[in-house]
Design a protein around this motif. Sequence first.
Motif, short mmCIF file in Angstrom:
data_model
loop_
_atom_site.label_atom_id
_atom_site.label_comp_id
_atom_site.label_asym_id
_atom_site.label_seq_id
_atom_site.Cartn_x
_atom_site.Cartn_y
_atom_site.Cartn_z
N CYS A 10 58.28 78.93 57.54
CA CYS A 10 58.80 78.81 59.50
C CYS A 10 59.36 80.06 60.00
O CYS A 10 59.99 80.64 59.25
CB CYS A 10 59.37 77.25 59.20
SG CYS A 10 60.34 77.04 58.08
N LEU A 11 60.33 79.22 60.44
CA LEU A 11 60.52 79.93 61.59
C LEU A 11 61.72 79.72 60.91
O LEU A 11 62.72 81.40 60.57
CB LEU A 11 60.83 79.56 63.18
CG LEU A 11 62.27 80.43 64.01
CD1 LEU A 11 61.33 82.03 63.98
CD2 LEU A 11 61.82 79.81 65.17
N GLY A 12 62.99 79.59 60.37
CA GLY A 12 64.21 79.76 60.49
C GLY A 12 64.53 79.01 58.50
O GLY A 12 65.96 80.19 58.26
N ASN A 13 63.78 78.92 58.08
CA ASN A 13 63.60 77.88 56.38
C ASN A 13 64.51 77.12 56.21
O ASN A 13 65.45 77.27 55.46
CB ASN A 13 64.40 79.75 55.80
CG ASN A 13 64.07 79.43 54.47
OD1 ASN A 13 64.14 79.64 53.55
ND2 ASN A 13 62.41 77.75 53.78
N ILE A 14 65.54 76.45 57.16
CA ILE A 14 66.37 75.24 57.77
C ILE A 14 65.42 73.35 57.44
O ILE A 14 66.14 72.77 57.27
CB ILE A 14 66.79 74.90 58.07
CG1 ILE A 14 66.93 75.07 59.28
CG2 ILE A 14 67.74 76.40 57.45
CD1 ILE A 14 67.88 75.44 60.46
N GLY A 50 71.28 81.85 54.19
CA GLY A 50 72.46 81.88 53.05
C GLY A 50 72.66 80.06 53.16
O GLY A 50 73.85 79.35 52.69
N SER A 51 72.27 79.33 54.56
CA SER A 51 72.62 78.05 54.87
C SER A 51 71.32 77.25 54.07
O SER A 51 70.46 77.55 53.30
CB SER A 51 72.81 77.96 56.12
OG SER A 51 73.36 78.34 57.20
N PRO A 52 72.31 75.79 53.79
CA PRO A 52 70.97 74.85 53.15
C PRO A 52 69.93 74.61 54.47
O PRO A 52 70.22 74.48 55.49
CB PRO A 52 71.68 73.93 52.35
CG PRO A 52 73.30 73.93 53.33
CD PRO A 52 73.29 74.90 53.47
N ALA A 53 68.69 72.80 53.67
CA ALA A 53 68.10 72.84 55.01
C ALA A 53 69.11 71.60 55.87
O ALA A 53 69.94 71.26 55.63
CB ALA A 53 67.10 72.16 54.08
N ILE A 71 67.92 77.42 49.64
CA ILE A 71 69.16 78.11 50.41
C ILE A 71 68.34 79.28 51.56
O ILE A 71 67.24 79.49 51.24
CB ILE A 71 69.90 78.74 49.30
CG1 ILE A 71 70.64 78.15 49.09
CG2 ILE A 71 71.51 79.71 50.59
CD1 ILE A 71 71.54 76.68 49.81
N SER A 72 68.62 79.60 52.75
CA SER A 72 67.43 79.34 53.95
C SER A 72 67.57 81.03 52.98
O SER A 72 68.85 81.86 52.46
CB SER A 72 68.09 79.56 54.94
OG SER A 72 67.28 80.16 56.06
#
Length: 159
Positions: A10-14, A50-53, A71-72
């Motif tokens: 997807c766009l940002g993976n979150i 590096g961020s979680p959902a 993790i994104s």
Amino acid sequence: MEKKKILFVCLGNICRSPSAEAVFNGLIERDGLQDFFVVDSAGITDYHAGSPADARMQRHAIKRGYNLTSISRPVDPVTDFREFDMIIGMDNQNIRDLEQLAAGSDAVSKIFKMTDFCNSCNHDEVPDPYYGGDEGFELVLDLLESACKGLLGFLKNQK
């Protein structure tokens, strides 16, 4: 049998792609098929690397029994298009972006749209819930549950 490798994008993976990863993993675990698949997710952008959902997405997913642990990370066109058998975008823009990243290579044939696997969807794409309310996150999960079941059925029929 060689493992089937699937990357959800997807766009940002979150929100959408980590949810697709969790839903699909839930289905293959339920059917005892986890040894036959490698499943991952990524984003077109690196905004959230590096961020979680998203916490809202996690909250809605947990209510349905899904744990979003990824993790994104951004799509790596060199590695991902070589390593994965299927790269599944959530919306039309994701598909266009993926096709641009794969331009000039055979990897374009690995790109699919998530809703193409829906058995009971009346949506052409999985909409981004990021700027909406609870109903958007629930809709995403509804669509992903249908599409992931269809995807698993499609893959089982290929064997």
